[in-house]
Design an enzyme around this catalytic site. Structure first.
Site, PDB file in Angstrom:
ATOM      1  CD  GLU A  62      15.244 -15.584   3.086  1.00 10.15           C
ATOM      2  OE1 GLU A  62      14.629 -16.281   3.933  1.00 10.15           O
ATOM      3  OE2 GLU A  62      15.847 -14.532   3.377  1.00 10.15           O
ATOM      4  CG  ASP A 114      -1.891   1.114   1.268  1.00  9.84           C
ATOM      5  OD1 ASP A 114      -2.906   0.990   0.574  1.00  9.84           O
ATOM      6  OD2 ASP A 114      -1.651   2.122   1.959  1.00  9.84           O
TER       7      ASP A 114
HETATM    8  C1  NOJ Z   1      -4.426   3.033  -0.748  1.00 13.26           C
HETATM    9  C2  NOJ Z   1      -5.572   2.115  -0.475  1.00 13.26           C
HETATM   10  O1  NOJ Z   1      -5.911   1.439  -1.661  1.00 13.26           O
HETATM   11  C3  NOJ Z   1      -6.678   2.977   0.062  1.00 13.26           C
HETATM   12  O2  NOJ Z   1      -7.893   2.280   0.146  1.00 13.26           O
HETATM   13  C4  NOJ Z   1      -6.258   3.537   1.386  1.00 13.26           C
HETATM   14  O3  NOJ Z   1      -7.248   4.432   1.853  1.00 13.26           O
HETATM   15  C5  NOJ Z   1      -4.925   4.284   1.281  1.00 13.26           C
HETATM   16  N1  NOJ Z   1      -3.958   3.606   0.492  1.00 13.26           N
HETATM   17  C6  NOJ Z   1      -4.326   4.509   2.663  1.00 13.26           C
HETATM   18  O4  NOJ Z   1      -3.858   3.307   3.182  1.00 13.26           O
END
Ligand code: NOJ
Length: 534
Positions: free
Chosen positions: A251, A209
């Site tokens: 790994e 993310d």
């Molecule tokens: C991207 C994620 O896809 C989204 O849903 C989220 O709100 C933000 N990153 C923050 O983690």
């Protein structure tokens, strides 16, 4: 940039179809109105029949769900609303028996304010080692009443919140998502341990993310428009972090897909060097309008930027953050931009659906891997959520102007005649389903050869069983204005008509699949695509 890297052949992720499950809205196994792992386990046969190679689960860890689970309180515990760790382990193993690999979501930029680290940091006070795991600072102004810098938020609103002892902490997203300090060795160590924790449990990959946001300018200097480098986007230090992650993934034979939103192709490709991430989402394609020239340019740019690092492209039309494809493609402006989302944008769903069907054949014929967001295979539109039911913080933080992202997160319809369209809930699902949801139900589409589901099943089946799809070269073919035509290997041809009149279909031996009927003269109608074998 380095010379062309030749990857080992046969890596599954280079041409996989990866299905995104948003567990809260996929299927409800215990009837409490929230989807869960039991629901997913019961629907594994559906995913196998659809023909996907892997499933990416948005976060299922324990979380206050302020940002739909992207506020993780503990990576080693599954949220009780979704199930247990033992159940997640079973799900991973059962999916594998169906030939489906599992990808989990890691959110390294921030944690929940309920995470043990953040609670300890609040408790310990200014100057403590606990606070060093985050970005705590005194404020500016005479009495420290002003935030430490002017950084813009990824969600509208402030990036700093003041705690009772007077210090401020940084959060690029909501106040309930404090940013971690990636210059601290314990932060790196913990995430490497979390990766191992899930790799040990058999996951085949990790989605990262906000992958380009982790590292911050150490001085936390003010952001200045047009001045490089940006104080928190795409800092050079990130590459060192991902190199050490890659060594761990290697790994286990596991792979990464990065959420990297960067307009600069060369900077984007750096994350995909052979010793960093395997893949990253193609947001330029997702945001691209339904326009022949723009699409062709985006496809060319994508392939050109990936080639020098030897990484496969990904093709993405939708996810849990953006307006659903059929709704977007039926609008006057068919592109996607977070900044311009408003309520009540008119759409022509019949047109959008037609285009989404053609787009499905386009993406599935391009070289690389494809991401499919749950419900896309049903042609679900973006839902209008009543104001008092919207939960997404993006809505509130915008001052109510942005409808937020709940419209693409509505619980799925499985059975037309069952309560709540067979989502499984005994009570009202966590987000309300629109009145016409049953007409999109899986059972209804399963018996309709003209349905979106039937198209996806057929397309995924062909893509898996016949030659020429997935990784490998593509060549544009001459075509009339507004028509995209390209050849893959083994005589495979894809033609997409984005012009306003019917287009001739090139000579072929076999018509493999069309997104809609050809006209009486055997021509390809507008907003229709076809797969041919020459
Ligand atoms: C991207 C994620 O896809 C989204 O849903 C989220 O709100 C933000 N990153 C923050 O983690």
């Amino acid at each position: 940039m380095a010379a062309v890297h030749s990857p080992p052949a046969g890596d599954w992720w280079r041409d996989a179809v990866i299905y995104q499950v948003y567990p809260r809205s996929f299927a409800d196994g215990d009837g409490d109105g929230t989807g869960d792992l039991a629901g997913v386990r019961a629907r594994l046969p559906y995913l196998a029949e659809l023909g996907v190679d892997a499933v990416w689960f948005t976060p299922w860890y324990v979380s206050p769900l302020v940002d739909g689970g992207y506020d993780v309180a503990d990576y080693r515990i599954v949220d009780p609303a979704f199930g247990t760790l033992a159940e997640a382990e079973k799900l991973i193993a059962e999916a594998r028996e169906f030939g489906i690999r599992t990808i989990v979501d890691i959110v390294p930029n921030h944690v929940s304010d309920q995470h043990a680290w953040f609670r300890a940091a609040l408790e310990a006070g200014p100057g403590s080692p606990e606070r060093e795991l985050f970005h705590f600072r005194p404020g500016r102004g005479e009495r420290g009443e002003l935030p430490p810098n002017n950084w813009p938020s990824q969600f509208s609103g402030r990036t700093w919140t003041r705690v009772p002892d007077g210090e401020w902490y940084l959060h690029l997203f909501t106040p309930e998502q404090p940013d971690l300090n990636w210059a601290h060795p314990a932060v790196r160590q913990e995430h490497e341990d979390v990766l191992r924790f899930w790799f040990e449990r058999g996951v085949a990959g990790v989605r990262i993310d906000s992958a380009a946001l982790l590292a911050k300018d150490p001085a936390l200097a003010d952001f200045e428009e047009g001045v490089d480098p940006h104080p928190y986007i795409d800092q050079d230090e990130l590459h060192d972090i991902y190199r050490s992650w890659r060594a761990i993934a290697d790994e286990y034979g596991a792979v990464f897909v990065g959420e990297v939103w960067l307009p600069d192709a060369e900077r984007f490709a750096r994350y995909l060097r052979p010793d960093e991430l395997h893949t990253a989402f193609n947001f330029n394609f997702l945001t691209c309008p339904w326009h022949p020239g723009r699409l062709r340019q985006t496809i060319d740019d994508t392939l050109a930027e990936h080639a020098p690092v030897g990484a496969p492209a990904t093709w993405v039309l939708c996810n849990h953050d953006v307006t659903r494809t059929v709704t977007r493609y039926g609008r006057a402006d068919t592109g996607f931009d977070f900044a311009t989302k408003t309520f009540g944008t008119p759409t022509d769903l019949a047109l959008g659906t037609r285009r989404a069907r053609a787009a499905a054949l386009l993406t599935l014929a391009l070289p690389g891997s494809v991401y499919l967001y749950q419900g896309e295979e049903l042609g679900l539109p973006e839902a209008d959520i009543p104001l008092d039911r919207i939960q997404d913080p993006m809505h509130v933080r915008s001052g109510g102007t942005d409808p937020g992202r709940d419209g693409c997160r509505v619980p799925l319809p499985w059975t037309a005649d069952a309560p709540h369209a067979g989502f499984g809930a005994l009570t009202e699902p966590w987000l309300p389903q629109p009145g016409d949801w049953p007409s999109y139900a899986v059972d209804r589409q399963s018996t309709d050869p003209g349905s979106m589901l039937a198209l996806y099943r057929r397309a995924l089946g062909l893509r898996r069983s016949s030659d020429g799809f997935g990784d490998g070269p593509m060549t544009w073919l001459p075509a009339t204005d507004g028509v995209l035509a390209f050849a893959r290997t083994h005589g495979l041809i894809c033609v997409v008509n984005l012009s306003d009149r019917p287009a001739a279909v090139p000579a072929h031996q076999e018509l493999l699949l069309a997104s809609g009927p050809l006209d009486d003269e055997g021509r390809l109608p507008r907003d229709t695509a076809v797969w041919l074998r020459a």
